[in-house]
Design a protein around this motif. Structure first.
Motif, PDB file in Angstrom:
ATOM      1  N   GLY A  91     -10.121 -16.770 -16.219  1.00  0.00           N
ATOM      2  CA  GLY A  91      -9.114 -16.150 -15.356  1.00  0.00           C
ATOM      3  C   GLY A  91      -7.909 -17.058 -15.152  1.00  0.00           C
ATOM      4  O   GLY A  91      -7.412 -17.633 -16.124  1.00  0.00           O
ATOM      5  N   PRO A  92      -7.453 -17.243 -13.927  1.00  0.00           N
ATOM      6  CA  PRO A  92      -8.019 -16.677 -12.689  1.00  0.00           C
ATOM      7  C   PRO A  92      -7.553 -15.245 -12.440  1.00  0.00           C
ATOM      8  O   PRO A  92      -6.564 -14.800 -12.998  1.00  0.00           O
ATOM      9  N   PHE A  93      -8.310 -14.565 -11.585  1.00  0.00           N
ATOM     10  CA  PHE A  93      -8.008 -13.189 -11.223  1.00  0.00           C
ATOM     11  C   PHE A  93      -8.047 -13.016  -9.710  1.00  0.00           C
ATOM     12  O   PHE A  93      -8.778 -13.719  -9.012  1.00  0.00           O
ATOM     13  N   THR A  94      -7.286 -12.066  -9.232  1.00  0.00           N
ATOM     14  CA  THR A  94      -7.392 -11.600  -7.855  1.00  0.00           C
ATOM     15  C   THR A  94      -7.914 -10.170  -7.930  1.00  0.00           C
ATOM     16  O   THR A  94      -7.310  -9.319  -8.576  1.00  0.00           O
ATOM     17  N   VAL A  95      -9.059  -9.929  -7.301  1.00  0.00           N
ATOM     18  CA  VAL A  95      -9.687  -8.606  -7.356  1.00  0.00           C
ATOM     19  C   VAL A  95      -9.702  -7.995  -5.961  1.00  0.00           C
ATOM     20  O   VAL A  95     -10.194  -8.602  -5.009  1.00  0.00           O
ATOM     21  N   PHE A  96      -9.139  -6.803  -5.851  1.00  0.00           N
ATOM     22  CA  PHE A  96      -9.234  -6.014  -4.620  1.00  0.00           C
ATOM     23  C   PHE A  96     -10.464  -5.125  -4.809  1.00  0.00           C
ATOM     24  O   PHE A  96     -10.426  -4.127  -5.523  1.00  0.00           O
ATOM     25  N   ALA A  97     -11.567  -5.537  -4.204  1.00  0.00           N
ATOM     26  CA  ALA A  97     -12.873  -4.959  -4.505  1.00  0.00           C
ATOM     27  C   ALA A  97     -13.296  -3.887  -3.512  1.00  0.00           C
ATOM     28  O   ALA A  97     -13.522  -4.180  -2.335  1.00  0.00           O
ATOM     29  N   PRO A  98     -13.433  -2.636  -3.977  1.00  0.00           N
ATOM     30  CA  PRO A  98     -13.924  -1.572  -3.092  1.00  0.00           C
ATOM     31  C   PRO A  98     -15.437  -1.718  -2.873  1.00  0.00           C
ATOM     32  O   PRO A  98     -16.179  -1.976  -3.819  1.00  0.00           O
ATOM     33  N   SER A 125      -8.885   2.386 -16.497  1.00  0.00           N
ATOM     34  CA  SER A 125      -7.573   2.429 -15.854  1.00  0.00           C
ATOM     35  C   SER A 125      -7.696   2.206 -14.346  1.00  0.00           C
ATOM     36  O   SER A 125      -6.936   1.430 -13.754  1.00  0.00           O
ATOM     37  N   ILE A 126      -8.656   2.870 -13.724  1.00  0.00           N
ATOM     38  CA  ILE A 126      -8.841   2.737 -12.277  1.00  0.00           C
ATOM     39  C   ILE A 126      -9.287   1.321 -11.912  1.00  0.00           C
ATOM     40  O   ILE A 126      -8.744   0.688 -10.999  1.00  0.00           O
ATOM     41  N   LEU A 127     -10.273   0.800 -12.633  1.00  0.00           N
ATOM     42  CA  LEU A 127     -10.804  -0.523 -12.296  1.00  0.00           C
ATOM     43  C   LEU A 127      -9.787  -1.633 -12.521  1.00  0.00           C
ATOM     44  O   LEU A 127      -9.667  -2.555 -11.699  1.00  0.00           O
ATOM     45  N   THR A 128      -9.042  -1.570 -13.619  1.00  0.00           N
ATOM     46  CA  THR A 128      -8.061  -2.624 -13.889  1.00  0.00           C
ATOM     47  C   THR A 128      -6.868  -2.550 -12.939  1.00  0.00           C
ATOM     48  O   THR A 128      -6.135  -3.531 -12.793  1.00  0.00           O
ATOM     49  N   TYR A 129      -6.709  -1.408 -12.260  1.00  0.00           N
ATOM     50  CA  TYR A 129      -5.662  -1.299 -11.243  1.00  0.00           C
ATOM     51  C   TYR A 129      -6.020  -2.105 -10.001  1.00  0.00           C
ATOM     52  O   TYR A 129      -5.171  -2.395  -9.164  1.00  0.00           O
ATOM     53  N   HIS A 130      -7.285  -2.517  -9.896  1.00  0.00           N
ATOM     54  CA  HIS A 130      -7.737  -3.326  -8.765  1.00  0.00           C
ATOM     55  C   HIS A 130      -7.657  -4.826  -9.053  1.00  0.00           C
ATOM     56  O   HIS A 130      -8.037  -5.644  -8.207  1.00  0.00           O
ATOM     57  N   VAL A 167      -2.968  -2.841   0.665  1.00  0.00           N
ATOM     58  CA  VAL A 167      -2.581  -2.649  -0.726  1.00  0.00           C
ATOM     59  C   VAL A 167      -2.375  -1.153  -0.924  1.00  0.00           C
ATOM     60  O   VAL A 167      -3.324  -0.365  -0.800  1.00  0.00           O
ATOM     61  N   ASN A 168      -1.137  -0.766  -1.180  1.00  0.00           N
ATOM     62  CA  ASN A 168      -0.797   0.665  -1.254  1.00  0.00           C
ATOM     63  C   ASN A 168      -1.289   1.407  -0.013  1.00  0.00           C
ATOM     64  O   ASN A 168      -1.741   2.549  -0.090  1.00  0.00           O
ATOM     65  N   LEU A 191      -8.581   2.317  -4.900  1.00  0.00           N
ATOM     66  CA  LEU A 191      -7.178   2.509  -5.269  1.00  0.00           C
ATOM     67  C   LEU A 191      -7.083   3.381  -6.515  1.00  0.00           C
ATOM     68  O   LEU A 191      -7.856   3.227  -7.450  1.00  0.00           O
ATOM     69  N   MET A 192      -6.135   4.294  -6.507  1.00  0.00           N
ATOM     70  CA  MET A 192      -5.893   5.128  -7.669  1.00  0.00           C
ATOM     71  C   MET A 192      -4.540   4.772  -8.266  1.00  0.00           C
ATOM     72  O   MET A 192      -3.532   4.760  -7.554  1.00  0.00           O
ATOM     73  N   PRO A 193      -4.484   4.465  -9.562  1.00  0.00           N
ATOM     74  CA  PRO A 193      -3.193   4.123 -10.174  1.00  0.00           C
ATOM     75  C   PRO A 193      -2.233   5.291 -10.132  1.00  0.00           C
ATOM     76  O   PRO A 193      -2.654   6.454 -10.216  1.00  0.00           O
ATOM     77  N   PRO A 194      -0.942   5.024  -9.970  1.00  0.00           N
ATOM     78  CA  PRO A 194       0.032   6.110  -9.949  1.00  0.00           C
ATOM     79  C   PRO A 194       0.073   6.808 -11.303  1.00  0.00           C
ATOM     80  O   PRO A 194      -0.223   6.208 -12.342  1.00  0.00           O
TER      81      PRO A 194
END
Length: 199
Positions: A91-98, A125-130, A167-168, A191-194
């Motif tokens: 990474g590093p990554f920042t994950v907004f985890a539902p 698409s949905i998961l990578t938007y997080h 976030v959104n 989160l749902m991508p636009p």
């Protein structure tokens, strides 16, 4: 869209399937709240509080999420989407985890549908938007609006004003969950991508 390679050994190590994940998805919000209580909560904290160092990492993002116990649906979805490999890399990554409770808020049948092989592209698409490239901690987000380009390719808007972070418009319920390859911020809604812009 960012392309990920499957990591079979890591996925197998998770030992998760869609079926138990869906059962766990029915956990109450109380369970999710109890889990979140173990993390540093960001809601209405001061800037000085936000600058506390994150707890020592106990594994990569996947290990931390699985160990937390309230991200079973997310872990199963990452496995089904073939994204485990990347989230176990440096990474590093920042994950907004539902949480599981966040997935449970989706319309009935949504998660079942997304986990089907034929819907893998939509799930990816949905998961990578997080996921946002780089490590972004809470103290970097407070008192401003931060546009962030996700791994999915579309932007998300992070609002850290008024002593809280969204976030959104979705609340971050716990922040700065440390992992060896990034950081996790817990959210209470998926989160749902636009939609793609029409030309």
């Amino acid at each position: 869209m960012f392309t990920f390679k499957m990591f079979a050994s890591a996925a197998a190590a998770l030992a998760l399937s869609a079926a138990p994940a869906m059962a766990d998805c029915a956990k109450t919000r109380t369970d999710a709240a109890a889990q979140a209580a173990g993390f540093q909560t960001i809601g209405y904290q001061t800037a000085s509080t936000a600058k506390k160092p994150a707890k020592a990492a106990k594994g990569d993002i996947i290990d931390v999420a699985v160990g937390a116990g309230s991200f079973n649906t997310l872990a199963a979805a990452l496995t089904a989407a073939g994204l485990v490999d990347t989230l176990k890399t440096a990474g590093p990554f920042t994950v907004f985890a539902p949480t599981d409770a966040a997935f449970a808020k989706l319309p009935a049948g949504t998660v079942d549908s997304l986990l089907k092989p034929e819907n893998r592209a939509q799930l990816v698409s949905i998961l990578t938007y997080h996921v946002v490239p780089g490590k972004i901690t809470s103290n970097q987000l407070l008192e401003k609006i931060t546009p962030a380009t996700t791994v999915q390719g579309r932007q998300a808007t992070i609002d850290g004003r008024n002593g809280r972070v969204t976030v959104n418009g979705v609340a971050v319920t716990a922040a700065d969950v440390a992992a060896s390859n990034g950081v996790i911020h817990v959210i209470d809604t998926v989160l749902m991508p636009p939609a793609p812009k029409s030309h």
